[in-house]
Write a protein that holds these residues in place. Structure first.
Motif, short mmCIF file in Angstrom:
data_model
loop_
_atom_site.label_atom_id
_atom_site.label_comp_id
_atom_site.label_asym_id
_atom_site.label_seq_id
_atom_site.Cartn_x
_atom_site.Cartn_y
_atom_site.Cartn_z
N ASP A 1 50.31 41.73 28.98
CA ASP A 1 49.45 42.37 29.99
C ASP A 1 48.00 41.90 29.85
N GLN A 2 47.54 41.80 28.62
CA GLN A 2 46.17 41.34 28.40
C GLN A 2 45.99 39.89 28.86
N VAL A 3 46.98 39.06 28.60
CA VAL A 3 46.90 37.65 29.02
C VAL A 3 46.87 37.56 30.54
N GLU A 4 47.70 38.35 31.20
CA GLU A 4 47.73 38.34 32.66
C GLU A 4 46.39 38.81 33.24
N LYS A 5 45.84 39.84 32.65
CA LYS A 5 44.56 40.36 33.12
C LYS A 5 43.46 39.32 32.92
N ALA A 6 43.45 38.66 31.76
CA ALA A 6 42.45 37.63 31.50
C ALA A 6 42.61 36.46 32.47
N ASP A 7 43.85 36.10 32.77
CA ASP A 7 44.11 35.01 33.72
C ASP A 7 43.57 35.37 35.11
N LYS A 8 43.81 36.59 35.52
CA LYS A 8 43.31 37.07 36.81
C LYS A 8 41.78 37.02 36.84
N SER B 1 45.50 30.12 28.10
CA SER B 1 46.63 29.19 27.96
C SER B 1 47.28 29.33 26.57
N LYS B 2 46.46 29.53 25.53
CA LYS B 2 47.02 29.77 24.19
C LYS B 2 47.84 31.06 24.18
N GLY B 3 47.32 32.09 24.84
CA GLY B 3 48.03 33.37 24.91
C GLY B 3 49.34 33.24 25.66
N LYS B 4 49.34 32.47 26.73
CA LYS B 4 50.58 32.25 27.49
C LYS B 4 51.60 31.52 26.64
N LYS B 5 51.12 30.50 25.89
CA LYS B 5 52.03 29.74 25.03
C LYS B 5 52.63 30.65 23.96
N SER B 6 51.79 31.48 23.36
CA SER B 6 52.28 32.34 22.28
C SER B 6 53.26 33.40 22.80
N THR B 7 53.02 33.93 23.99
CA THR B 7 53.95 34.94 24.52
C THR B 7 55.24 34.30 24.98
N SER B 8 55.17 33.08 25.52
CA SER B 8 56.40 32.42 25.98
C SER B 8 57.22 31.92 24.78
#
Length: 167
Positions: free
Chosen positions: A97-104, A156-163
């Motif tokens: 959720d935090q990664v999505e919010k930061a991306d937005k 992008s690092k957060g997305k990689k770590s969650t995926s």
């Protein structure tokens, strides 16, 4: 004059006799004042002792209530490994959720920066701002772009770590 001379010894006598009596009365007053002061001191001591005792009991009650770690208090029906896995899932969802919010936020910032660039360029073309003001605004825009770029990298690092953790 003779009557005055006769009165002088009488006055001295009266003063010497009455002064110790007056002094005793004054000491009696101070004794009563002292006793009242003692009572006040005792009252203060009692109050502070009661407060300290109350604080100690409150601390004990707090300690008894708060045994264990914060995440382990309300486990519900879960125990051990199950609880750990459930907690990890919650943390993973929170991170996502935090990664999505930061991306937005990053995308919104890019749009604002783009609009600001266009406005500064347009103002410069039409002569609404001076060269000095143009340079200041351009520098601020560049700083904002750098910060946004750093945010993009973190996202992008957060997305990689969650995926990677999902797989």
């Amino acid at each position: 004059m003779k009557t005055l001379l006769k009165l002088i010894p009488f006055l001295f006598f009266f003063l010497f006799i009455t002064s110790p009596v007056i002094a005793q009365q004054n000491t009696k007053k101070t004794k009563t004042e002292q006793s009242s002061e003692k009572k006040e001191k005792l009252d203060k001591k009692e109050k502070t002792q009661k407060k300290e005792k109350k604080e100690k009991t409150e601390k004990k009650e707090k300690k008894e209530k708060s045994k264990g770690n914060a995440y382990g208090k309300d486990k519900g029906d879960l125990e051990g490994k199950e609880f750990g896995q459930a907690r990890a899932e919650e943390a993973q969802k929170e991170l996502k959720d935090q990664v999505e919010k930061a991306d937005k936020n990053s995308k919104e910032a890019k749009e604002k920066i783009k609009k600001a660039k266009e406005k500064v360029e347009d103002d410069k073309k039409n002569g609404r701002i001076s060269e000095e003001e143009y340079q200041k605004r351009k520098k601020r825009i560049e700083d904002a772009e750098k910060k946004n770029k750093n945010l993009d990298e973190k996202v992008s690092k957060g997305k990689k770590s969650t995926s990677s953790k999902k797989q």
